[in-house]
Design an enzyme around this catalytic site. Structure first.
Site, PDB file in Angstrom:
ATOM      1  N   SER A 110       0.855  -1.186  -0.082  1.00 24.45           N
ATOM      2  CA  SER A 110      -0.147   0.045   0.072  1.00 24.45           C
ATOM      3  C   SER A 110       0.980   1.379  -0.087  1.00 24.45           C
ATOM      4  CB  SER A 110      -0.670  -0.194   1.160  1.00 24.45           C
ATOM      5  OG  SER A 110      -0.913   1.305   1.785  1.00 24.45           O
ATOM      6  N   TYR A 139       0.651  -0.976  10.135  1.00 27.56           N
ATOM      7  CA  TYR A 139       0.327  -1.577   8.649  1.00 27.56           C
ATOM      8  C   TYR A 139       1.512  -1.378   7.734  1.00 27.56           C
ATOM      9  CZ  TYR A 139      -2.297  -2.699   4.454  1.00 27.56           C
ATOM     10  OH  TYR A 139      -2.640  -3.021   3.143  1.00 27.56           O
ATOM     11  N   LYS A 143       3.869  -3.894   5.923  1.00 31.89           N
ATOM     12  CA  LYS A 143       3.903  -3.945   4.158  1.00 31.89           C
ATOM     13  C   LYS A 143       5.445  -3.926   3.897  1.00 31.89           C
ATOM     14  CE  LYS A 143       0.098  -5.353   3.149  1.00 31.89           C
ATOM     15  NZ  LYS A 143      -0.450  -6.631   2.411  1.00 31.89           N
TER      16      LYS A 143
END
Ligand code: GDP
Length: 320
Positions: A110, A139, A143
């Site tokens: 992302s 998050y 990632k």
């Protein structure tokens, strides 16, 4: 470099999610065998279960679209879940794929992997050059670790594992739950409900000033299949539209598409998050790919999906 998907066994890990389901739909126009497995049969957080399943299923190629995802509030509220679940899922799928001799793997991340104040538009090399946005750093760290895992397997073992970092995605299969969703589905739902109830105003979180880029999930799926076929290198690739707009401009556009004619008010108790998040699309464009779905058209199709499918799910969940 070209990787031919013809006749290949292709596993879409996370096929129930918005991105995974879009990739599985897109793969129908490739002559390949699409493999999927439900969470009730294999928990991707269970290393043994993942290894056993991959050994049996024998995929040639893997799309890692499985992840725990959520909007600004969910990320901020459940940091342990966002960090742990994502680390374990990606480690199990990437390591399991390597052990099973998978030829090609594409890991999805992302745009929140980039530093909060990265120069815009953000180029791929901005990774790890500054502090992350605190509301979603959990998050983001997971990632970034996924990108590094792909790079490490490439460096140590010569594995053809690549990473793609999509911008904010929206479209069919989106999460319309107001407490955990991203801004686009939240605005579509809020505008629809405000119109239905005949409300005077619609409430937007924060100042409306942050700038965000959006890409329809079907465009993202197309870009992922394209990269799987034609990209093979260490560095991840941004997947975006290359254009951004303010949350207030987006709200106006959504209200227009949905047909809500009232005013817009701001809830300043909610966070703005990172001020701007526009990724450079130059690298992806240089491979010959372009998005096809314009923002207004995408919002319209997403609203139609919400009316046809999302609302039904909502009624079942709330017992209405
Ligand atoms: P982000 O891109 O990681 O910050 O995640 P979001 O998509 O959740 O939020 C993007 C921006 O939209 C932030 O500035 C939010 O404050 C703003 N926003 C405005 N209204 C809403 C809403 O109803 N829900 C969400 N999730 N964000 C909203």
């Amino acid at each position: 470099m070209s990787y031919d998907l013809k006749g290949k066994r292709v596993w879409v890990a996370g096929h129930r999610g918005m991105v995974g389901s879009a990739i599985a739909r897109r793969l129908k126009s490739e002559s390949c065998v699409v493999l999927t497995v439900d969470r009730s049969d294999v928990d991707l957080k269970d290393q043994t279960a993942v290894r056993t399943w991959i050994t049996k299923a024998r995929p040639d190629a893997v799309f890692v679209a499985a992840a725990k995802v959520g909007g600004i509030l969910a990320n901020d509220t459940y940091p342990a879940d966002f960090l742990y679940d994502n680390l374990v899922i990606e480690a199990n799928v990437i390591e399991g794929s390597f052990r099973a001799g998978v030829e090609k793997l594409l890991f999805l991340g992302s745009s929140c992997i980039y530093p909060k104040f990265a120069p815009q538009p953000i180029v791929e090399s901005a990774l790890l050059t500054g502090d992350l946005e605190p509301t979603n750093e959990w998050y983001a760290i997971a990632k970034i670790a996924g990108i590094k895992l792909c790079q490490a397997y490439r460096k140590q073992h010569g594995a053809d594992f690549i990473s793609a970092m999509p911008t904010n995605l929206y479209g069919p299969g989106d999460n319309f739950d107001l407490n955990s969703s991203h801004v686009m589905p939240a605005l579509i739902r809020k505008a629809h409900e405000a119109k239905t109830r005949g409300d005077k105003d619609l409430t937007v979180w924060g100042t409306g000033k942050p700038l965000r880029e959006f890409l329809h999930v079907d465009d993202c799926a197309d870009a992922c299949v394209h990269l799987m076929k034609c990209y093979s290198d260490v560095e991840h690739v941004n997947v975006g539209s290359g254009e951004d707009l303010s949350i207030l401009e987006l709200t106006r556009l959504v209200c227009e598409v949905v047909g809500f004619k009232g005013g817009i008010v701001h809830d300043l108790t909610k966070p703005d998050g990172t001020p701007r998040k526009l990724m450079s699309a130059a690298k992806l464009r240089s491979t010959g790919w372009r998005p096809l779905i314009a923002l207004e058209e995408g919002i319209r199709s997403s609203y139609n999906w919400y009316l046809e499918t999302g609302l039904q799910t909502q009624r079942v969940q709330t017992g209405d």
